[in-house]
Design a protein around this motif. Structure first.
Motif, mmCIF file in Angstrom:
data_model
loop_
_atom_site.group_PDB
_atom_site.id
_atom_site.type_symbol
_atom_site.label_atom_id
_atom_site.label_comp_id
_atom_site.label_asym_id
_atom_site.label_seq_id
_atom_site.Cartn_x
_atom_site.Cartn_y
_atom_site.Cartn_z
ATOM 1 N N THR A 463 36.558 21.095 42.082
ATOM 2 C CA THR A 463 36.816 21.067 40.580
ATOM 3 C C THR A 463 36.190 22.689 40.117
ATOM 4 O O THR A 463 36.693 22.975 39.155
ATOM 5 C CB THR A 463 35.302 20.214 40.221
ATOM 6 O OG1 THR A 463 35.546 18.974 40.750
ATOM 7 C CG2 THR A 463 35.147 20.083 38.756
ATOM 8 N N ILE A 464 35.205 23.293 40.822
ATOM 9 C CA ILE A 464 35.018 24.718 40.534
ATOM 10 C C ILE A 464 35.904 25.693 40.392
ATOM 11 O O ILE A 464 36.380 26.543 39.509
ATOM 12 C CB ILE A 464 33.740 25.362 41.040
ATOM 13 C CG1 ILE A 464 32.509 24.383 40.558
ATOM 14 C CG2 ILE A 464 33.622 26.840 40.887
ATOM 15 C CD1 ILE A 464 31.089 24.744 41.703
ATOM 16 N N GLY A 465 37.037 25.445 41.519
ATOM 17 C CA GLY A 465 38.119 26.394 41.607
ATOM 18 C C GLY A 465 39.233 26.002 40.734
ATOM 19 O O GLY A 465 39.865 27.090 40.130
ATOM 20 N N LEU A 466 39.250 24.731 40.102
ATOM 21 C CA LEU A 466 40.175 24.486 38.951
ATOM 22 C C LEU A 466 39.604 25.219 37.753
ATOM 23 O O LEU A 466 40.395 25.642 37.078
ATOM 24 C CB LEU A 466 40.341 22.942 39.037
ATOM 25 C CG LEU A 466 41.017 22.253 39.932
ATOM 26 C CD1 LEU A 466 40.987 20.869 39.667
ATOM 27 C CD2 LEU A 466 42.427 22.545 40.104
ATOM 28 N N TYR A 467 38.312 25.101 37.550
ATOM 29 C CA TYR A 467 37.796 25.640 36.200
ATOM 30 C C TYR A 467 38.125 27.096 36.426
ATOM 31 O O TYR A 467 38.371 27.912 35.297
ATOM 32 C CB TYR A 467 36.293 25.476 36.343
ATOM 33 C CG TYR A 467 35.892 24.048 35.927
ATOM 34 C CD1 TYR A 467 36.695 23.194 35.225
ATOM 35 C CD2 TYR A 467 34.508 23.602 36.364
ATOM 36 C CE1 TYR A 467 36.428 22.084 34.882
ATOM 37 C CE2 TYR A 467 34.250 22.279 35.951
ATOM 38 C CZ TYR A 467 35.194 21.504 34.981
ATOM 39 O OH TYR A 467 34.693 20.102 35.039
ATOM 40 N N VAL A 468 37.872 27.818 37.388
ATOM 41 C CA VAL A 468 37.974 29.266 37.580
ATOM 42 C C VAL A 468 39.673 29.591 37.109
ATOM 43 O O VAL A 468 40.023 30.479 36.608
ATOM 44 C CB VAL A 468 37.860 29.873 38.829
ATOM 45 C CG1 VAL A 468 38.224 31.351 39.259
ATOM 46 C CG2 VAL A 468 36.142 29.835 39.083
ATOM 47 N N GLN A 469 40.578 28.786 37.942
ATOM 48 C CA GLN A 469 41.838 28.990 37.548
ATOM 49 C C GLN A 469 42.246 28.866 35.903
ATOM 50 O O GLN A 469 43.239 29.635 35.401
ATOM 51 C CB GLN A 469 42.754 28.077 38.537
ATOM 52 C CG GLN A 469 42.864 28.433 40.002
ATOM 53 C CD GLN A 469 43.539 27.398 40.706
ATOM 54 O OE1 GLN A 469 44.258 26.482 40.133
ATOM 55 N NE2 GLN A 469 43.246 27.659 41.816
ATOM 56 N N ASP A 470 41.544 27.908 35.301
ATOM 57 C CA ASP A 470 42.019 27.635 34.096
ATOM 58 C C ASP A 470 41.335 28.667 33.255
ATOM 59 O O ASP A 470 41.768 28.863 31.737
ATOM 60 C CB ASP A 470 41.146 26.395 33.757
ATOM 61 C CG ASP A 470 41.507 25.739 32.197
ATOM 62 O OD1 ASP A 470 42.721 25.465 32.059
ATOM 63 O OD2 ASP A 470 40.583 25.807 31.300
ATOM 64 N N VAL A 471 40.394 29.750 33.579
ATOM 65 C CA VAL A 471 39.790 30.914 32.744
ATOM 66 C C VAL A 471 41.272 31.729 32.523
ATOM 67 O O VAL A 471 41.392 32.272 31.235
ATOM 68 C CB VAL A 471 38.992 31.541 33.486
ATOM 69 C CG1 VAL A 471 38.542 32.821 32.705
ATOM 70 C CG2 VAL A 471 37.577 30.743 33.584
ATOM 71 N N GLU A 472 41.981 32.061 33.482
ATOM 72 C CA GLU A 472 43.391 33.147 33.276
ATOM 73 C C GLU A 472 43.958 32.252 32.447
ATOM 74 O O GLU A 472 44.865 32.916 31.734
ATOM 75 C CB GLU A 472 43.792 33.273 34.713
ATOM 76 C CG GLU A 472 44.738 34.183 34.792
ATOM 77 C CD GLU A 472 45.482 34.377 36.046
ATOM 78 O OE1 GLU A 472 46.678 35.067 36.224
ATOM 79 O OE2 GLU A 472 45.254 33.701 37.003
ATOM 80 N N ASP A 473 44.522 31.217 32.432
ATOM 81 C CA ASP A 473 45.485 30.338 31.569
ATOM 82 C C ASP A 473 44.702 30.357 30.208
ATOM 83 O O ASP A 473 45.537 30.768 29.064
ATOM 84 C CB ASP A 473 45.610 29.111 31.895
ATOM 85 C CG ASP A 473 46.289 29.016 33.332
ATOM 86 O OD1 ASP A 473 47.106 29.968 33.554
ATOM 87 O OD2 ASP A 473 46.257 27.670 33.741
ATOM 88 N N PHE A 475 42.945 32.932 28.976
ATOM 89 C CA PHE A 475 42.919 34.089 28.378
ATOM 90 C C PHE A 475 44.382 34.547 28.013
ATOM 91 O O PHE A 475 44.517 35.146 26.682
ATOM 92 C CB PHE A 475 42.417 35.120 29.363
ATOM 93 C CG PHE A 475 42.597 36.436 29.178
ATOM 94 C CD1 PHE A 475 41.783 37.025 28.303
ATOM 95 C CD2 PHE A 475 43.619 37.326 29.337
ATOM 96 C CE1 PHE A 475 41.709 38.371 27.922
ATOM 97 C CE2 PHE A 475 43.692 38.564 29.322
ATOM 98 C CZ PHE A 475 42.804 39.151 28.392
ATOM 99 N N GLU A 476 45.462 33.971 28.735
ATOM 100 C CA GLU A 476 46.869 34.209 28.326
ATOM 101 C C GLU A 476 47.042 33.451 26.971
ATOM 102 O O GLU A 476 47.930 33.979 26.229
ATOM 103 C CB GLU A 476 47.552 33.754 29.454
ATOM 104 C CG GLU A 476 47.651 34.563 30.689
ATOM 105 C CD GLU A 476 48.838 34.044 31.845
ATOM 106 O OE1 GLU A 476 49.292 32.978 31.704
ATOM 107 O OE2 GLU A 476 48.662 34.650 32.960
ATOM 108 N N TYR A 477 46.611 32.440 26.840
ATOM 109 C CA TYR A 477 47.082 31.546 25.665
ATOM 110 C C TYR A 477 45.852 31.650 24.504
ATOM 111 O O TYR A 477 46.041 31.009 23.520
ATOM 112 C CB TYR A 477 47.184 30.061 25.894
ATOM 113 C CG TYR A 477 48.339 29.642 26.856
ATOM 114 C CD1 TYR A 477 49.495 29.747 26.162
ATOM 115 C CD2 TYR A 477 48.031 29.543 27.972
ATOM 116 C CE1 TYR A 477 50.793 29.493 27.072
ATOM 117 C CE2 TYR A 477 49.059 29.321 29.106
ATOM 118 C CZ TYR A 477 50.379 28.874 28.449
ATOM 119 O OH TYR A 477 51.469 28.668 29.327
ATOM 120 N N GLY A 478 45.069 32.604 24.748
ATOM 121 C CA GLY A 478 44.236 33.315 23.537
ATOM 122 C C GLY A 478 42.949 32.091 23.218
ATOM 123 O O GLY A 478 42.584 31.973 22.190
#
Length: 695
Positions: A463-473, A475-478
């Protein structure tokens, strides 16, 4: 004071009529003592064995008659004054030819099993063994039953006491044999170690001694009444009577002889009658002498047939007589001993400064090292008894060789010492083995727990890994702003807190318990299930909890138990109890997985049933796995016994579970019969809040 007096039918000592009235010598004596001491006698009518039993349990304050012996003196309290001296005698059927011990070969002999004439060292049982003859003993409840058995032919011979025999032999078709057994003293007996016993013995001794010294006392009248003892007329008085009877008629005859010839004949007839009386008196005296001779022969037979050496010495220490056993066991003949000082043969009697005065003391028992004629030393047990015959004082010395007994005692003492040492070594060895098994069980449980933590952490890490990956997305979508960051922080901290709690549960799980404590069984269940349930879910195994009428199915992520499951407390070691629950649930999980590998299509199911019953709480764990075969169910708690394949189990989990529950927590654990799968039940004592444990 009320005295419970237990009696059994044994005439003339105790005579019990058909109406249960009690008479006899013992009754007359105790009634006299009761009258003088203001006692109330409560007669208890029983059997010989029954009276002995009540004496041992305290149901009776006093019993009579009972033979005195050293063995019995260790069990019961005896008075000091002897009421009568008695001995056993063999009676046979009229057609039996029995005159000595060897004549008993192949015979059926009726006896009382607990009778002192039968079971004592000098009793019939020992004599038969010493003569190495084969007989059959028929056991009876009373002397009357014995004499009836001999009379009817159910027994060839019987052993009874001589007083009972003399009073009853004429009523039966039996014959008195010359075989005499073990003379003993008849006394009163009381329970050992009681103040009441001391008081009663002093009372009886005081009055019996007084009655013995008074020829007109109740004691002597009772002997006359119950034993037929009558005083014979003094021979000199009879002679004077004869002289007067003769003189008067002769004078009268001389005066009228010239005138009254007819009267002379009549007086001559009277003289003949008196002469007949004189002859009768002479015959009675001959019979008395014959009886005395027979009595002496009986004494001599008893004296010579004794298995133990017996020496008779006078008040000066000079030996007067000795039996045949002295020559057999010590080496001296009777002729070698007679008229010699006892100290010339046994110097130990004089050299020991602590040796009591044998002449003055009535009865003594002591042990001494003595020497045989050939110089061999042996351990002996010596019993002495002083007595008076006429105006002279004598001492009877009975010597028993106890060398074998002494050596046996030494061997037994050494064996006992060796056995105690071996037991201590085995106990220490078992303690070390148990500690090793406990450590192995802890390590095995730790492996299971580490595996459980891995399953616990896998989901929050994902779950934490998914949260970390979602940070990048984001940022890209503002979408990256303070709300998103706050939400990201909260989600991550929630998962981290969950992982931290798992670590705390793991640390508490293996924290050693130093002392017993009261613990919440439901809280222990929660801690164990919070660690193991993710593994069950990952293996598609459903866990159901049953508490009374309530049923709970543990869902993924559920840690707290529902509120309807109330607190149940017990007393013991909570962390060790956790280890037991973990082991049972892990075994259930492995059994279900093994069942699936064998082709089973059933869904995995584990049931945990909690049933408070009075002061006991039962916890039953059931699964629908591969189960336990009936032929090995009784062995599952043995150390190193496992039903799993090699390399998948060491076989100590259930063994240590049994040690923890039954030895450490005073509970029970056992396997149940189950149609499918396996079922185990744990029973523990419930403890109410505020109750103080006993240890």
């Amino acid at each position: 004071m009320t005295v419970n007096y237990c009696v059994y039918d044994n005439p003339p000592m105790i005579k019990i009529s058909n109406k249960n009235s009690v008479g006899g010598i013992g009754a007359d004596i105790i009634n006299y003592v009761a009258e003088k001491e203001n006692l109330r006698i409560n007669y208890i009518i029983s059997t010989w064995d029954g009276c002995l039993g009540m004496l041992e349990t305290g149901g009776a304050d006093i019993i009579f008659p009972i033979a005195f012996s050293r063995e019995r003196a260790a069990l019961y309290h005896f008075n000091d004054e002897t009421v009568l001296t008695n001995w056993g005698q063999i009676y046979s059927g009229e057609k039996q030819k029995i005159t000595s011990i060897p004549d008993l070969v192949g015979k059926k002999i009726a006896v009382i099993e607990s009778d002192i004439y039968f079971k004592s060292d000098q009793g019939l049982k020992g004599l038969v063994k010493a003569f190495n003859i084969d007989v059959t003993f028929v056991y009876a409840e009373s002397y009357r039953e014995i004499i009836e058995a001999v009379d009817s032919g159910r027994a060839d011979a019987g052993l009874i006491n001589r007083l009972f025999g003399q009073l009853n032999e004429n009523s039966y078709n039996v014959r008195r044999t010359p075989i005499l057994i073990h003379p003993i003293e008849i006394r009163f007996a009381m329970p050992k170690g009681k103040q009441k016993s001391l008081v009663l013995s002093v009372m009886t001794d005081t009055h019996i001694a007084e009655m013995k010294s008074d020829k007109n006392s109740v004691y002597h009248k009772s002997l006359d009444k119950w034993m037929g003892v009558k005083e014979k007329n003094d021979f000199s008085s009879t002679l004077r009577l004869i002289t007067v009877g003769l003189g008067v008629p002769l004078v009268f005859l001389f005066l009228i002889s010239l005138f009254l010839e007819k009267k002379i004949k009549r007086k001559t007839g009277e003289l003949s009658e008196i002469n007949g009386l004189l002859m009768k008196e002479i015959e009675e005296r001959k019979q008395a002498e014959e009886k005395l001779k027979n009595s002496e022969e009986k004494y001599s037979s008893l004296f010579q047939t004794s298995a133990d050496p017996i020496i008779i010495m006078d008040s000066e220490g000079v030996i007067q007589d000795a039996n045949n056993a002295v020559e057999r066991q010590i080496g001296y003949t009777c002729d070698e001993l007679k008229n010699r000082k006892i100290t010339s043969l046994f110097p130990e009697f004089e050299l020991d400064e602590n040796m009591p005065n044998l002449i003055q003391e009535n009865r003594q028992h002591f042990e001494k090292e003595l020497y045989r004629k050939n110089g061999d030393k042996f351990d002996s047990e010596i019993a002495t008894n002083s007595f008076t015959a006429g105006d002279n004082r004598f001492v009877q010395i009975i010597i028993r060789d106890i060398t074998v007994r002494k050596k046996t005692q030494q061997i037994l003492a050494q064996k006992k010492k060796d056995l105690e040492k071996r037991v201590q070594e085995e106990v220490e060895h078992n303690r070390i083995q148990e500690q090793m098994l406990m450590q192995q069980s802890k390590l095995a449980a730790m492996g299971q727990m580490i595996n459980a933590i891995a399953h616990q952490w896998r989901q929050p890490l994902t779950t934490i890994g998914l949260y970390v990956q979602d940070v990048e997305d984001a940022f890209e979508y503002g979408e990256l702003n303070m709300d998103y960051i706050s939400q990201f922080r909260d989600h991550c901290m929630e998962q981290i807190a969950y992982m931290s709690k798992t670590i705390d549960d793991f640390r508490n799980f293996f924290k050693p318990d130093k002392e017993k404590e009261i613990f919440d069984i439901c809280e222990i269940m929660r801690e164990v299930l919070s660690l193991i349930n993710p593994q069950l879910i990952n293996n598609n195994i459903e866990l159901k909890i049953f508490y009374g009428e309530h049923q709970v199915i543990l869902k993924p992520g559920m840690i707290e138990l529902p509120s309807q499951i109330k607190c149940v407390t017990s007393y013991g070691y909570p962390n060790e109890f956790k280890q037991v629950l973990l082991n049972l649930i892990s075994n259930a999980r492995d059994a279900i997985i093994e069942s699936r590998s064998s082709g089973s299509q059933e869904s995995g199911l584990v049931k945990l049933i909690v049933e408070p019953e009075g002061d006991i709480v039962k916890m039953t764990l059931e699964d629908n796995g591969c189960g336990i075969p009936d032929d090995i169910r009784d062995r599952v708690f043995e150390p190193y016994f496992s039903t799993k394949e090699e390399g998948q189990g060491v076989g100590i989990g259930l063994y240590m579970s049994k040690i923890i529950i039954e030895n450490n927590m005073e509970g029970r654990i056992y396997a149940n019969e189950c149609a499918t799968g396996a079922s185990f039940t744990i029973e523990l004592k419930q403890w109410n809040i505020g109750k103080v444990p006993s240890n």
